[in-house]
Design a protein around this motif. Structure first.
Motif, PDB file in Angstrom:
ATOM      1  N   MET A   1      -6.643   0.367  -3.303  1.00  0.00           N
ATOM      2  CA  MET A   1      -5.214   0.301  -3.568  1.00  0.00           C
ATOM      3  C   MET A   1      -4.664   1.682  -3.929  1.00  0.00           C
ATOM      4  SD  MET A   1      -4.099  -2.902  -3.291  1.00  0.00           S
ATOM      5  CE  MET A   1      -2.653  -3.034  -4.294  1.00  0.00           C
ATOM      6  N   LEU A   2      -5.383   2.407  -4.785  1.00  0.00           N
ATOM      7  CA  LEU A   2      -4.879   3.714  -5.199  1.00  0.00           C
ATOM      8  C   LEU A   2      -4.873   4.719  -4.056  1.00  0.00           C
ATOM      9  CD1 LEU A   2      -6.505   4.073  -8.717  1.00  0.00           C
ATOM     10  CD2 LEU A   2      -4.128   3.543  -8.184  1.00  0.00           C
ATOM     11  N   SER A   4      -4.414   3.924  -0.924  1.00  0.00           N
ATOM     12  CA  SER A   4      -3.457   3.509   0.099  1.00  0.00           C
ATOM     13  C   SER A   4      -2.035   3.839  -0.353  1.00  0.00           C
ATOM     14  CB  SER A   4      -3.584   2.006   0.343  1.00  0.00           C
ATOM     15  OG  SER A   4      -3.009   1.283  -0.737  1.00  0.00           O
ATOM     16  N   VAL A   6       0.110   1.471  -0.860  1.00  0.00           N
ATOM     17  CA  VAL A   6       0.616   0.235  -1.441  1.00  0.00           C
ATOM     18  C   VAL A   6       1.269   0.512  -2.794  1.00  0.00           C
ATOM     19  CG1 VAL A   6      -0.043  -2.031  -2.354  1.00  0.00           C
ATOM     20  CG2 VAL A   6      -1.027  -1.217  -0.208  1.00  0.00           C
ATOM     21  N   ILE A   7       0.626   1.331  -3.607  1.00  0.00           N
ATOM     22  CA  ILE A   7       1.182   1.688  -4.907  1.00  0.00           C
ATOM     23  C   ILE A   7       2.015   2.952  -4.720  1.00  0.00           C
ATOM     24  CG2 ILE A   7       0.656   2.444  -7.252  1.00  0.00           C
ATOM     25  CD1 ILE A   7      -1.874   0.766  -7.097  1.00  0.00           C
TER      26      ILE A   7
END
Length: 121
Positions: A1-2, A4, A6-7
């Motif tokens: 997630m970090l 990508s 996405v955040i």
């Protein structure tokens, strides 16, 4: 997630960060600069850049020196001082301990007394 996209860091997050890292008094500027540097060092590079946190060679030296010092000294800090009072209160509730956390209340008053002023504009 970090890693990508996405955040992401939007304007509200940058405003909150600006507020959190703003020293309430000039005497606290070095402390808040240090906290900003530690935070920057703990972030992935993309998020650090999105927050606009500086990460020059001097910041990296301070960060790595601080982490090294904290690793060597953490074990000497009394257990009661290793956790913020809110965490200790939550643990007390989970274990059915009633009554005020006098030590935590004292530590919170001690730590926040110099900060009990409005943030500089």
């Amino acid at each position: 997630m970090l890693a990508s996209d996405v955040i992401t860091v939007g304007a509200p997050a940058r405003e909150i960060a600006s507020f959190l890292f703003k020293s309430p008094r000039p005497a606290f500027d070095p402390l808040f600069a240090w906290l900003r540097t530690l935070t920057a060092g703990l972030m992935p590079p993309r998020l650090r850049a999105d927050f606009g946190l500086p990460w020059e060679p001097a910041h990296r030296i301070v960060y790595h020196g601080s982490i090294s010092t904290l690793r060597r000294t953490y074990g000497f800090i009394p257990r009661r001082l290793r956790y913020v009072p809110a965490y200790v209160r939550a643990q007390r509730r989970l274990h059915g301990v009633e009554g005020p956390d006098r030590v935590g209340n004292f530590l919170e008053r001690l730590a926040t007394a110099p900060l009990n002023v409005r943030h500089r504009g």
